[in-house]
Design a protein around this motif. Structure first.
Motif, short mmCIF file in Angstrom:
data_model
loop_
_atom_site.label_atom_id
_atom_site.label_comp_id
_atom_site.label_asym_id
_atom_site.label_seq_id
_atom_site.Cartn_x
_atom_site.Cartn_y
_atom_site.Cartn_z
N GLU A 150 0.81 -1.22 0.00
CA GLU A 150 0.00 0.00 0.00
C GLU A 150 0.84 1.27 0.00
O GLU A 150 0.31 2.38 0.07
CB GLU A 150 -0.94 -0.01 1.21
N LYS A 151 2.17 1.10 -0.04
CA LYS A 151 3.10 2.21 -0.15
C LYS A 151 2.95 3.24 0.96
O LYS A 151 2.86 4.46 0.72
CB LYS A 151 2.97 2.88 -1.52
N TYR A 152 2.90 2.73 2.19
CA TYR A 152 2.89 3.64 3.33
C TYR A 152 4.20 4.42 3.35
O TYR A 152 5.25 3.88 2.97
CB TYR A 152 2.73 2.85 4.63
N PRO A 153 4.18 5.65 3.76
CA PRO A 153 5.40 6.47 3.73
C PRO A 153 6.43 6.02 4.75
O PRO A 153 6.11 5.32 5.72
CB PRO A 153 4.88 7.87 4.07
N PRO A 154 7.70 6.39 4.55
CA PRO A 154 8.73 6.06 5.53
C PRO A 154 8.35 6.60 6.90
O PRO A 154 7.68 7.63 7.02
CB PRO A 154 9.97 6.77 4.98
N GLY A 155 8.77 5.89 7.92
CA GLY A 155 8.43 6.32 9.28
C GLY A 155 8.49 5.17 10.24
O GLY A 155 9.03 4.10 9.93
N CYS A 156 7.91 5.38 11.41
CA CYS A 156 7.91 4.37 12.46
C CYS A 156 6.49 3.88 12.68
O CYS A 156 5.58 4.69 12.89
CB CYS A 156 8.48 4.96 13.75
N TYR A 157 6.29 2.57 12.63
CA TYR A 157 4.97 1.97 12.77
C TYR A 157 4.97 0.95 13.90
O TYR A 157 5.90 0.15 14.04
CB TYR A 157 4.55 1.27 11.47
N SER A 158 3.92 1.00 14.69
CA SER A 158 3.76 0.02 15.76
C SER A 158 2.87 -1.11 15.29
O SER A 158 1.84 -0.89 14.67
CB SER A 158 3.12 0.68 17.00
N PHE A 159 3.31 -2.34 15.59
CA PHE A 159 2.49 -3.53 15.28
C PHE A 159 1.85 -4.09 16.54
O PHE A 159 1.50 -5.26 16.61
CB PHE A 159 3.35 -4.62 14.62
N ALA A 160 1.68 -3.25 17.55
CA ALA A 160 1.02 -3.69 18.78
C ALA A 160 -0.41 -4.11 18.44
O ALA A 160 -1.13 -3.40 17.75
CB ALA A 160 1.01 -2.57 19.81
N MET A 161 -0.81 -5.27 18.93
CA MET A 161 -2.13 -5.80 18.64
C MET A 161 -3.17 -5.18 19.57
O MET A 161 -2.84 -4.75 20.69
CB MET A 161 -2.12 -7.32 18.77
N PRO A 162 -4.43 -5.12 19.15
CA PRO A 162 -5.47 -4.46 19.96
C PRO A 162 -5.89 -5.22 21.21
O PRO A 162 -6.52 -4.65 22.09
CB PRO A 162 -6.63 -4.32 18.97
#
Length: 240
Positions: A150-162
């Motif tokens: 989906e071509k998310y922009p560069p950066g920091c992403y959290s994969f913490a689950m809900p």
């Protein structure tokens, strides 16, 4: 796609035949209890080498960055330094992951540690009130590929689950599926919860992964309902 590393994360990405110019950096210090300067320096050197080859690099860090009780540990301090290197490339992506669950020989992972102790009737310390966030390795890969596709922009992403679980609930779930009662000593633990991840919530809404009330049961059955996990762990002991 180039995959650096062949551990739990690396081996799962290596199975893919994805067309991408990203470098998936899945090599480095995986033991959050580590204090080895040598190991930290080796990861830093390898990461710098790959950043020179490709700025479109994906680096896996830790959600523990947000935990005030862990933020001053050598491991988290090291991971923060690695994050800064990746973010400094301006095209890099940092993914902060919670406790990853999958078949691997690493006894330092929470679930492997608990399953091993419970199965072998060995006593361990159970932190009452402590909360942990779990993610299936397959879901981690799916989220990463969704981020790339989906071509998310560069950066920091959290994969913490809900959904998060008290460690006592995790132990009870393992006991149920292994049909073994654990031997443990109780000790007060921290109830800290990670901030919610908008990215993960979006991915769930799009059907990329599923995270229902049965998530814990599902991953325990998936990875620990047969003897495969025991063979993997035992093989690591024999290889020492």
């Amino acid at each position: 796609m180039i995959v650096v590393g062949n551990g739990l994360l690396g081996s799962h990405f290596l199975r893919l035949k994805a067309c991408s110019d990203h470098v998936v950096f899945a090599s480095g210090v995986s033991n959050s209890s580590s204090t080895s300067i040598g190991d930290f320096n080796r990861e830093a050197a390898l990461l710098k080498t790959w950043l020179k080859k490709s700025h479109k690099l994906i680096y896996f860090s830790t959600c523990s960055m947000d935990d005030p009780l862990l933020s001053a540990t050598p491991y988290v301090i090291h991971k923060l330094a690695m994050e800064k290197l990746v973010m400094g490339s301006k095209s890099g992506i940092v993914i902060r992951v919670p406790q990853v669950v999958g078949n691997c020989a690493n006894k330092n992972t929470l679930i492997n540690f608990l399953v091993d102790k419970i199965y072998h009737n060995e006593r361990f310390i159970l932190q009452t009130g402590a909360v942990r966030n779990l993610i299936d390795i397959d879901d981690l890969v799916s989220l990463t590929m969704f981020l790339i596709k989906e071509k998310y922009p560069p950066g920091c992403y959290s994969f913490a689950m809900p959904i998060e679980y008290e460690v006592s609930c995790i132990v009870s779930c393992i006991e149920k599926h292994l049909n073994v009662e654990s031997l443990h000593t109780l000790k007060p633990g921290s109830p800290y919860s990670y901030p919610k991840s908008l990215f993960v919530e979006q991915a769930i809404n799009y059907g990329v992964i599923r995270c229902g009330e049965d998530y814990l049961d599902t991953i325990i059955v998936k990875y620990f309902s047969n003897s495969q996990w025991l063979e993997i762990i035992n093989s690591s002991v024999k290889g020492k």
